[in-house]
Motif scaffolding. Sequence first.
Motif, PDB file in Angstrom:
ATOM      1  N   ALA A 123     -28.023  38.279 -23.074  1.00  0.00           N
ATOM      2  CA  ALA A 123     -27.687  39.697 -22.921  1.00  0.00           C
ATOM      3  C   ALA A 123     -27.101  39.975 -21.534  1.00  0.00           C
ATOM      4  O   ALA A 123     -26.168  40.770 -21.400  1.00  0.00           O
ATOM      5  CB  ALA A 123     -28.922  40.558 -23.165  1.00  0.00           C
ATOM      6  N   LEU A 124     -27.627  39.296 -20.520  1.00  0.00           N
ATOM      7  CA  LEU A 124     -27.069  39.472 -19.181  1.00  0.00           C
ATOM      8  C   LEU A 124     -25.633  38.977 -19.114  1.00  0.00           C
ATOM      9  O   LEU A 124     -24.756  39.648 -18.567  1.00  0.00           O
ATOM     10  CB  LEU A 124     -27.929  38.729 -18.146  1.00  0.00           C
ATOM     11  N   VAL A 125     -25.390  37.800 -19.673  1.00  0.00           N
ATOM     12  CA  VAL A 125     -24.036  37.249 -19.673  1.00  0.00           C
ATOM     13  C   VAL A 125     -23.072  38.198 -20.380  1.00  0.00           C
ATOM     14  O   VAL A 125     -21.952  38.422 -19.916  1.00  0.00           O
ATOM     15  CB  VAL A 125     -24.015  35.854 -20.337  1.00  0.00           C
ATOM     16  N   ARG A 126     -23.509  38.773 -21.473  1.00  0.00           N
ATOM     17  CA  ARG A 126     -22.636  39.644 -22.262  1.00  0.00           C
ATOM     18  C   ARG A 126     -22.423  41.025 -21.635  1.00  0.00           C
ATOM     19  O   ARG A 126     -21.381  41.638 -21.843  1.00  0.00           O
ATOM     20  CB  ARG A 126     -23.202  39.836 -23.661  1.00  0.00           C
ATOM     21  N   ASN A 127     -23.398  41.519 -20.873  1.00  0.00           N
ATOM     22  CA  ASN A 127     -23.363  42.919 -20.458  1.00  0.00           C
ATOM     23  C   ASN A 127     -23.144  43.196 -18.978  1.00  0.00           C
ATOM     24  O   ASN A 127     -22.706  44.295 -18.636  1.00  0.00           O
ATOM     25  CB  ASN A 127     -24.655  43.624 -20.895  1.00  0.00           C
ATOM     26  N   LEU A 128     -23.457  42.266 -18.105  1.00  0.00           N
ATOM     27  CA  LEU A 128     -23.303  42.542 -16.679  1.00  0.00           C
ATOM     28  C   LEU A 128     -21.842  42.471 -16.267  1.00  0.00           C
ATOM     29  O   LEU A 128     -21.071  41.688 -16.819  1.00  0.00           O
ATOM     30  CB  LEU A 128     -24.122  41.562 -15.838  1.00  0.00           C
ATOM     31  N   SER A 129     -21.491  43.272 -15.291  1.00  0.00           N
ATOM     32  CA  SER A 129     -20.117  43.282 -14.790  1.00  0.00           C
ATOM     33  C   SER A 129     -19.925  42.277 -13.659  1.00  0.00           C
ATOM     34  O   SER A 129     -18.806  42.105 -13.187  1.00  0.00           O
ATOM     35  CB  SER A 129     -19.740  44.685 -14.323  1.00  0.00           C
ATOM     36  N   VAL A 130     -21.006  41.630 -13.232  1.00  0.00           N
ATOM     37  CA  VAL A 130     -20.912  40.599 -12.190  1.00  0.00           C
ATOM     38  C   VAL A 130     -21.189  39.242 -12.822  1.00  0.00           C
ATOM     39  O   VAL A 130     -21.769  39.164 -13.918  1.00  0.00           O
ATOM     40  CB  VAL A 130     -21.908  40.865 -11.036  1.00  0.00           C
ATOM     41  N   PRO A 131     -20.786  38.159 -12.172  1.00  0.00           N
ATOM     42  CA  PRO A 131     -21.074  36.837 -12.716  1.00  0.00           C
ATOM     43  C   PRO A 131     -22.574  36.611 -12.894  1.00  0.00           C
ATOM     44  O   PRO A 131     -23.388  37.103 -12.110  1.00  0.00           O
ATOM     45  CB  PRO A 131     -20.512  35.878 -11.666  1.00  0.00           C
ATOM     46  N   VAL A 132     -22.909  35.855 -13.934  1.00  0.00           N
ATOM     47  CA  VAL A 132     -24.295  35.500 -14.210  1.00  0.00           C
ATOM     48  C   VAL A 132     -24.389  33.977 -14.222  1.00  0.00           C
ATOM     49  O   VAL A 132     -23.685  33.314 -14.976  1.00  0.00           O
ATOM     50  CB  VAL A 132     -24.772  36.071 -15.567  1.00  0.00           C
ATOM     51  N   LEU A 133     -25.246  33.449 -13.363  1.00  0.00           N
ATOM     52  CA  LEU A 133     -25.494  32.020 -13.316  1.00  0.00           C
ATOM     53  C   LEU A 133     -26.714  31.734 -14.180  1.00  0.00           C
ATOM     54  O   LEU A 133     -27.804  32.219 -13.888  1.00  0.00           O
ATOM     55  CB  LEU A 133     -25.755  31.575 -11.878  1.00  0.00           C
ATOM     56  N   THR A 134     -26.524  31.007 -15.270  1.00  0.00           N
ATOM     57  CA  THR A 134     -27.657  30.617 -16.105  1.00  0.00           C
ATOM     58  C   THR A 134     -27.918  29.137 -15.875  1.00  0.00           C
ATOM     59  O   THR A 134     -26.988  28.330 -15.849  1.00  0.00           O
ATOM     60  CB  THR A 134     -27.392  30.868 -17.604  1.00  0.00           C
ATOM     61  N   VAL A 135     -29.187  28.813 -15.691  1.00  0.00           N
ATOM     62  CA  VAL A 135     -29.583  27.434 -15.440  1.00  0.00           C
ATOM     63  C   VAL A 135     -30.559  27.041 -16.531  1.00  0.00           C
ATOM     64  O   VAL A 135     -31.618  27.638 -16.672  1.00  0.00           O
ATOM     65  CB  VAL A 135     -30.212  27.271 -14.046  1.00  0.00           C
ATOM     66  N   ARG A 136     -30.157  26.055 -17.288  1.00  0.00           N
ATOM     67  CA  ARG A 136     -30.927  25.623 -18.443  1.00  0.00           C
ATOM     68  C   ARG A 136     -32.080  24.720 -18.034  1.00  0.00           C
ATOM     69  O   ARG A 136     -31.947  23.861 -17.173  1.00  0.00           O
ATOM     70  CB  ARG A 136     -29.996  24.873 -19.399  1.00  0.00           C
ATOM     71  N   GLN A 137     -33.199  24.895 -18.709  1.00  0.00           N
ATOM     72  CA  GLN A 137     -34.340  24.010 -18.532  1.00  0.00           C
ATOM     73  C   GLN A 137     -33.972  22.672 -19.148  1.00  0.00           C
ATOM     74  O   GLN A 137     -33.504  22.608 -20.286  1.00  0.00           O
ATOM     75  CB  GLN A 137     -35.577  24.581 -19.209  1.00  0.00           C
TER      76      GLN A 137
END
Length: 143
Positions: A123-137
């Motif tokens: 949801a953050l990746v889809r909705n935020l207007s700034v870059p989102v860094l996701t780090v997978r376990q």
Amino acid sequence: MFETVVIATDGSESAGRAVTAALDLADRFDAAVHALYVVEEDDVAAAPEDVRDRLRSSLEESGEAAVESVQDIDESVTTAVREGQPTEEIQRYADDHDADLVATGTRGRHGEYRFVLGSVAEALVRNLSVPVLTVRQLNEAAD
């Protein structure tokens, strides 16, 4: 490039990996760092009424521990614990603090579950207007 980084953490292992990556990135850009934990209001509301206050307190304590663990790594980190819908609260916090990047962990679902929508990270990746860094376990075998 990045002046303010918000780390959305839940204290999990995958969030820990995101903390490490985000702190490294923030250090490279000399960015201010905020660690944020959101107590999910739906979790509290779903509990029986006679235990809601204790549950809220317990979740807030977990949140404080999660953000303080980030501050233990870098004492200049600003910490916050909020209550609400996680995606909305993270977005509001990022907007309020003019974040240039939001970092979060993701559990990295596999198989048929990889198509399940609704995770906070997605949801953050889809909705935020700034870059989102996701780090997978990582899987234990991959560590």
